[in-house]
Motif scaffolding. Sequence first.
Motif, PDB file in Angstrom:
ATOM      1  N   LEU A 186      31.297  56.950  54.306  1.00  0.00           N
ATOM      2  CA  LEU A 186      32.063  56.802  55.534  1.00  0.00           C
ATOM      3  C   LEU A 186      31.147  57.006  56.735  1.00  0.00           C
ATOM      4  O   LEU A 186      30.172  57.755  56.672  1.00  0.00           O
ATOM      5  N   GLY A 187      31.486  56.350  57.836  1.00  0.00           N
ATOM      6  CA  GLY A 187      30.707  56.509  59.056  1.00  0.00           C
ATOM      7  C   GLY A 187      31.224  55.603  60.149  1.00  0.00           C
ATOM      8  O   GLY A 187      31.695  54.490  59.880  1.00  0.00           O
ATOM      9  N   SER A 191      26.450  54.573  63.077  1.00  0.00           N
ATOM     10  CA  SER A 191      26.145  55.884  62.503  1.00  0.00           C
ATOM     11  C   SER A 191      25.051  55.824  61.446  1.00  0.00           C
ATOM     12  O   SER A 191      24.557  56.872  61.021  1.00  0.00           O
ATOM     13  N   GLY A 192      24.655  54.638  61.003  1.00  0.00           N
ATOM     14  CA  GLY A 192      23.628  54.508  59.972  1.00  0.00           C
ATOM     15  C   GLY A 192      24.171  54.132  58.620  1.00  0.00           C
ATOM     16  O   GLY A 192      23.420  54.103  57.644  1.00  0.00           O
ATOM     17  N   VAL A 357      29.281  60.450  50.881  1.00  0.00           N
ATOM     18  CA  VAL A 357      28.285  60.495  51.947  1.00  0.00           C
ATOM     19  C   VAL A 357      29.021  60.237  53.252  1.00  0.00           C
ATOM     20  O   VAL A 357      29.631  59.181  53.429  1.00  0.00           O
ATOM     21  N   CYS A 358      28.979  61.206  54.156  1.00  0.00           N
ATOM     22  CA  CYS A 358      29.695  61.105  55.426  1.00  0.00           C
ATOM     23  C   CYS A 358      28.693  61.092  56.568  1.00  0.00           C
ATOM     24  O   CYS A 358      28.022  62.094  56.821  1.00  0.00           O
ATOM     25  N   HIS A 359      28.595  59.969  57.266  1.00  0.00           N
ATOM     26  CA  HIS A 359      27.776  59.874  58.475  1.00  0.00           C
ATOM     27  C   HIS A 359      28.589  60.379  59.672  1.00  0.00           C
ATOM     28  O   HIS A 359      29.665  60.952  59.511  1.00  0.00           O
ATOM     29  N   ARG A 360      28.085  60.158  60.848  1.00  0.00           N
ATOM     30  CA  ARG A 360      28.818  60.574  62.049  1.00  0.00           C
ATOM     31  C   ARG A 360      30.158  59.864  62.116  1.00  0.00           C
ATOM     32  O   ARG A 360      30.246  58.652  61.923  1.00  0.00           O
ATOM     33  N   ALA A 393      23.449  62.232  57.721  1.00  0.00           N
ATOM     34  CA  ALA A 393      24.724  62.293  57.017  1.00  0.00           C
ATOM     35  C   ALA A 393      24.795  63.574  56.211  1.00  0.00           C
ATOM     36  O   ALA A 393      23.800  64.298  56.061  1.00  0.00           O
ATOM     37  N   VAL A 394      25.982  63.854  55.721  1.00  0.00           N
ATOM     38  CA  VAL A 394      26.218  64.971  54.814  1.00  0.00           C
ATOM     39  C   VAL A 394      26.625  64.383  53.472  1.00  0.00           C
ATOM     40  O   VAL A 394      27.581  63.604  53.391  1.00  0.00           O
TER      41      VAL A 394
END
Length: 459
Positions: A186-187, A191-192, A357-360, A393-394
């Motif tokens: 997600l992002g 956000s990349g 994987v969570c981007h901004r 990201a996280v």
Amino acid sequence: MTDLTTLLEVGGPLAALGGGAAYTRVHHPGVYWSTVGLPLSTARLLSSYGSVMEACGLTVAPSRFRALAVQATTRREVRPVPPRRGLIRPTSTGLRLRLRLAPGQEPADVAASAERLRHAWGVHAVYVTTVKPGVVELRLVGFDVLRKVRMPRKTAADFLKVPVALREDSTPFVRDYRTVPHGLTLGATLSGKSMYLRHLVAGLARQSVALVGIDCKRGVELAPFAARLSALATDPDQAVELLPVLIKEMEDRYDLIKSRQGIAPTTPDEEVTSDIWGLPERERPVPVVLFVDEVAELFLVASKKEEERRDEMVTQLIRLAQLGRAAGIYLEVCGQRFGAELGKGATMLRAQLTGRVCHRVNDEASAKMALGDIAPEAVSAACAIAPELPGLAVAGDTSGGWSRIRTPYLSLADAAETCRTSAHLVPDLPALKPFRPDLPVPPPVESTAPAVRPRPVTD
């Protein structure tokens, strides 16, 4: 006058040296760490190891034999002893050393003191990992490795393993489809998220894997990789035709596995299998990785007819997520938001996607959609990602562990070129041939030479 001249002669080079060190620390942190930071941090660690461990509460009372020996030989006060330290191993980004815990200590005790150790030894961060019972490894990172990402040189990709990013502890983040079969990314815009997808496609393009894409943005994200794709759907109408073909491919692979399970009782146990990886290599079908970009486009509807189509596609995606792993079919789902508001089946599908994987993101609710059900403490870290750090990201999984990662820059042209040079690796899957994307025709190259006009014909 002579003293002033001497001071200027000495102070000038020192000021230049200090300014150069400060510039190098900001713009070339790796060089600064290797030349200045590493010796300083090593000296701090060696000179203050015992006192720092005592201040952090990581020392224990000495054994009775050691206490008696100290009193008999030196008559000094018997002091608590720190954990036994191993050799210090320098790296290009920090230091590594192992500690043998004393009886009664646990790795959580050392991890709780990581922030104190960071300040005491003058490093950017300290990470604690368990090597084996009673032994932990301290990984000291000398600078912020996520500011300017440089992947380690020894990150050779293995089959269905793609190093796509760098963790904050300077180790590579590897997307392993055999271990984590399905993933959700997600992002928000810029956000990349697309960069992360490029690395996945480029890494898998060099392997014997079938790549299938569903990109409802008319293919603007995945169409540049058409040379390496076995199938591509660029709108929901094409996706609703492609997904049943993948379901049928999955069912055929299950029939193949069942036929191997029904062999004679005299067959050795190692030849009996419940997934494609137990099949002989000559009979094993090629793995399939399905990329779904902007998954929300498959859920959005504007009429009753589109709602029926949506329910059909969502059901098929859920079946692939539940049953595809054993058949060698893996999902990589990307989007800006992915919650219950998308409609029926969204939450059920998300629950099957192990890797996250969570981007901004634009709001806290989006971060909770990605990480809230597997690592609630990681939600705040995802919300703190700044817009000035695209690719940060996280990453987490259902084990509860999480870490910050950042994807290095990879241009779209380079990723597309990798796919073109790997086009010969596209596997032969007859069922997917009708969905094979048309390769774009390169534009004609304009000549810089002056145009030659034909000479007019005269009688």
